[in-house]
Design a protein around this motif. Structure first.
Motif, PDB file in Angstrom:
ATOM      1  N   ALA A  47     -52.490 125.735 -27.918  1.00  0.00           N
ATOM      2  CA  ALA A  47     -52.571 125.981 -26.304  1.00  0.00           C
ATOM      3  C   ALA A  47     -52.607 124.921 -25.169  1.00  0.00           C
ATOM      4  CB  ALA A  47     -54.143 126.811 -26.208  1.00  0.00           C
ATOM      5  N   GLU A  48     -53.521 123.786 -25.783  1.00  0.00           N
ATOM      6  CA  GLU A  48     -53.334 122.553 -25.048  1.00  0.00           C
ATOM      7  C   GLU A  48     -52.312 122.355 -24.421  1.00  0.00           C
ATOM      8  OE1 GLU A  48     -56.035 119.467 -25.987  1.00  0.00           O
ATOM      9  OE2 GLU A  48     -57.980 121.416 -26.592  1.00  0.00           O
ATOM     10  N   TRP A  49     -51.700 121.748 -25.318  1.00  0.00           N
ATOM     11  CA  TRP A  49     -49.582 121.222 -25.564  1.00  0.00           C
ATOM     12  C   TRP A  49     -49.335 122.517 -24.206  1.00  0.00           C
ATOM     13  CZ3 TRP A  49     -45.194 122.857 -27.592  1.00  0.00           C
ATOM     14  CH2 TRP A  49     -44.315 121.715 -27.040  1.00  0.00           C
ATOM     15  N   GLY A  50     -49.331 123.940 -24.745  1.00  0.00           N
ATOM     16  CA  GLY A  50     -48.646 124.424 -23.767  1.00  0.00           C
ATOM     17  C   GLY A  50     -49.015 124.867 -22.152  1.00  0.00           C
ATOM     18  N   GLU A  51     -50.229 124.323 -21.990  1.00  0.00           N
ATOM     19  CA  GLU A  51     -50.875 124.817 -20.965  1.00  0.00           C
ATOM     20  C   GLU A  51     -50.384 123.390 -19.701  1.00  0.00           C
ATOM     21  OE1 GLU A  51     -55.435 124.484 -19.177  1.00  0.00           O
ATOM     22  OE2 GLU A  51     -54.821 126.034 -20.622  1.00  0.00           O
ATOM     23  N   ILE A  52     -50.318 122.309 -20.613  1.00  0.00           N
ATOM     24  CA  ILE A  52     -50.281 121.431 -19.786  1.00  0.00           C
ATOM     25  C   ILE A  52     -48.370 121.605 -19.679  1.00  0.00           C
ATOM     26  CG2 ILE A  52     -48.842 118.816 -20.072  1.00  0.00           C
ATOM     27  CD1 ILE A  52     -51.337 118.780 -21.888  1.00  0.00           C
ATOM     28  N   ARG A  53     -47.400 121.882 -19.886  1.00  0.00           N
ATOM     29  CA  ARG A  53     -45.820 122.438 -20.110  1.00  0.00           C
ATOM     30  C   ARG A  53     -45.899 123.599 -19.675  1.00  0.00           C
ATOM     31  NH1 ARG A  53     -47.224 119.097 -23.292  1.00  0.00           N
ATOM     32  NH2 ARG A  53     -46.053 117.077 -24.115  1.00  0.00           N
ATOM     33  N   LEU A  54     -46.872 124.118 -19.095  1.00  0.00           N
ATOM     34  CA  LEU A  54     -46.767 125.330 -18.114  1.00  0.00           C
ATOM     35  C   LEU A  54     -45.553 126.512 -19.328  1.00  0.00           C
ATOM     36  CD1 LEU A  54     -45.813 124.755 -14.677  1.00  0.00           C
ATOM     37  CD2 LEU A  54     -47.900 125.081 -15.784  1.00  0.00           C
ATOM     38  N   MET A  55     -46.172 126.780 -20.759  1.00  0.00           N
ATOM     39  CA  MET A  55     -45.013 127.559 -21.761  1.00  0.00           C
ATOM     40  C   MET A  55     -46.149 128.652 -22.465  1.00  0.00           C
ATOM     41  SD  MET A  55     -44.205 124.470 -24.756  1.00  0.00           S
ATOM     42  CE  MET A  55     -42.896 125.249 -25.568  1.00  0.00           C
ATOM     43  N   ASP A  56     -45.202 129.903 -22.292  1.00  0.00           N
ATOM     44  CA  ASP A  56     -46.329 130.952 -22.998  1.00  0.00           C
ATOM     45  C   ASP A  56     -46.898 130.384 -24.303  1.00  0.00           C
ATOM     46  OD1 ASP A  56     -46.058 132.928 -24.918  1.00  0.00           O
ATOM     47  OD2 ASP A  56     -46.298 134.058 -23.194  1.00  0.00           O
ATOM     48  N   ARG A  57     -48.103 131.240 -24.600  1.00  0.00           N
ATOM     49  CA  ARG A  57     -48.722 131.075 -25.532  1.00  0.00           C
ATOM     50  C   ARG A  57     -48.564 130.862 -26.428  1.00  0.00           C
ATOM     51  NH1 ARG A  57     -52.010 132.760 -29.032  1.00  0.00           N
ATOM     52  NH2 ARG A  57     -53.862 131.996 -29.347  1.00  0.00           N
TER      53      ARG A  57
ATOM     54  N   GLU B  50     -44.973 130.811 -27.659  1.00  0.00           N
ATOM     55  CA  GLU B  50     -44.013 129.871 -27.514  1.00  0.00           C
ATOM     56  C   GLU B  50     -44.450 128.528 -27.989  1.00  0.00           C
ATOM     57  OE1 GLU B  50     -40.283 128.538 -24.708  1.00  0.00           O
ATOM     58  OE2 GLU B  50     -42.192 129.209 -24.090  1.00  0.00           O
ATOM     59  N   ALA B  51     -45.548 127.733 -27.497  1.00  0.00           N
ATOM     60  CA  ALA B  51     -46.646 127.027 -27.569  1.00  0.00           C
ATOM     61  C   ALA B  51     -46.589 127.140 -28.734  1.00  0.00           C
ATOM     62  CB  ALA B  51     -47.488 126.146 -26.352  1.00  0.00           C
ATOM     63  N   LEU B  52     -47.426 128.076 -29.618  1.00  0.00           N
ATOM     64  CA  LEU B  52     -47.655 127.877 -31.016  1.00  0.00           C
ATOM     65  C   LEU B  52     -46.383 127.514 -31.364  1.00  0.00           C
ATOM     66  CD1 LEU B  52     -49.970 128.600 -33.094  1.00  0.00           C
ATOM     67  CD2 LEU B  52     -49.626 130.949 -32.296  1.00  0.00           C
ATOM     68  N   GLU B  53     -46.141 128.319 -31.206  1.00  0.00           N
ATOM     69  CA  GLU B  53     -44.285 127.695 -32.085  1.00  0.00           C
ATOM     70  C   GLU B  53     -44.160 126.665 -32.580  1.00  0.00           C
ATOM     71  OE1 GLU B  53     -41.728 130.817 -31.319  1.00  0.00           O
ATOM     72  OE2 GLU B  53     -43.365 133.216 -31.953  1.00  0.00           O
ATOM     73  N   ALA B  54     -44.137 126.058 -31.362  1.00  0.00           N
ATOM     74  CA  ALA B  54     -42.952 124.973 -30.771  1.00  0.00           C
ATOM     75  C   ALA B  54     -44.055 124.051 -32.113  1.00  0.00           C
ATOM     76  CB  ALA B  54     -43.027 124.324 -29.579  1.00  0.00           C
ATOM     77  N   LYS B  55     -45.351 123.829 -32.030  1.00  0.00           N
ATOM     78  CA  LYS B  55     -45.835 122.725 -32.144  1.00  0.00           C
ATOM     79  C   LYS B  55     -46.108 123.421 -33.514  1.00  0.00           C
ATOM     80  CE  LYS B  55     -48.250 120.236 -30.744  1.00  0.00           C
ATOM     81  NZ  LYS B  55     -47.634 118.373 -30.385  1.00  0.00           N
ATOM     82  N   VAL B  56     -46.713 124.445 -33.830  1.00  0.00           N
ATOM     83  CA  VAL B  56     -46.313 124.496 -36.090  1.00  0.00           C
ATOM     84  C   VAL B  56     -45.425 124.243 -35.877  1.00  0.00           C
ATOM     85  CG1 VAL B  56     -46.485 126.520 -37.486  1.00  0.00           C
ATOM     86  CG2 VAL B  56     -47.871 126.354 -35.562  1.00  0.00           C
TER      87      VAL B  56
END
Length: 101
Positions: free
Chosen positions: A5-15, A17-23
């Protein structure tokens, strides 16, 4: 996962999409360290990650579970959380032109 969530927020990503990328990033790092894998397959449904570990990772988790008395799934989740947080950019902040949170 808070790190995603933190990572995606910084990159203005959908939650999601960010979860899948970090996982994917975390699972790939774990699998690569243990088995040498260069790709991972997983799905995310309702914030639950489904991943079939390689034989090498399964054996590693089994050993760790036996030594610690912790379930394999809990161990893997802990490793994913650790690796997801490890690769956060320490000095990242939201872009100045980002909309308010």
């Amino acid at each position: 996962m808070t790190a995603a969530a933190e990572w995606g927020e910084i990159r203005l990503m959908d939650r999601q999409e960010a979860l899948e990328a970090k996982v994917e990033q975390a699972l790939l790092e774990i699998e690569h360290l243990i088995s040498g894998a260069t790709a991972v397959e997983f799905t995310v449904e309702d914030d639950v990650v489904y991943h079939e570990p390689t034989e090498e990772l399964t054996a590693f988790l089994d050993t760790q579970a036996s030594e610690t008395g912790t379930e394999e799934a809990v161990l893997l989740r802990s490793y994913v959380d650790l690796f997801a947080r490890t690769f956060l950019d320490e000095d990242s902040s939201r872009p100045p032109n980002a909309p308010p949170q």
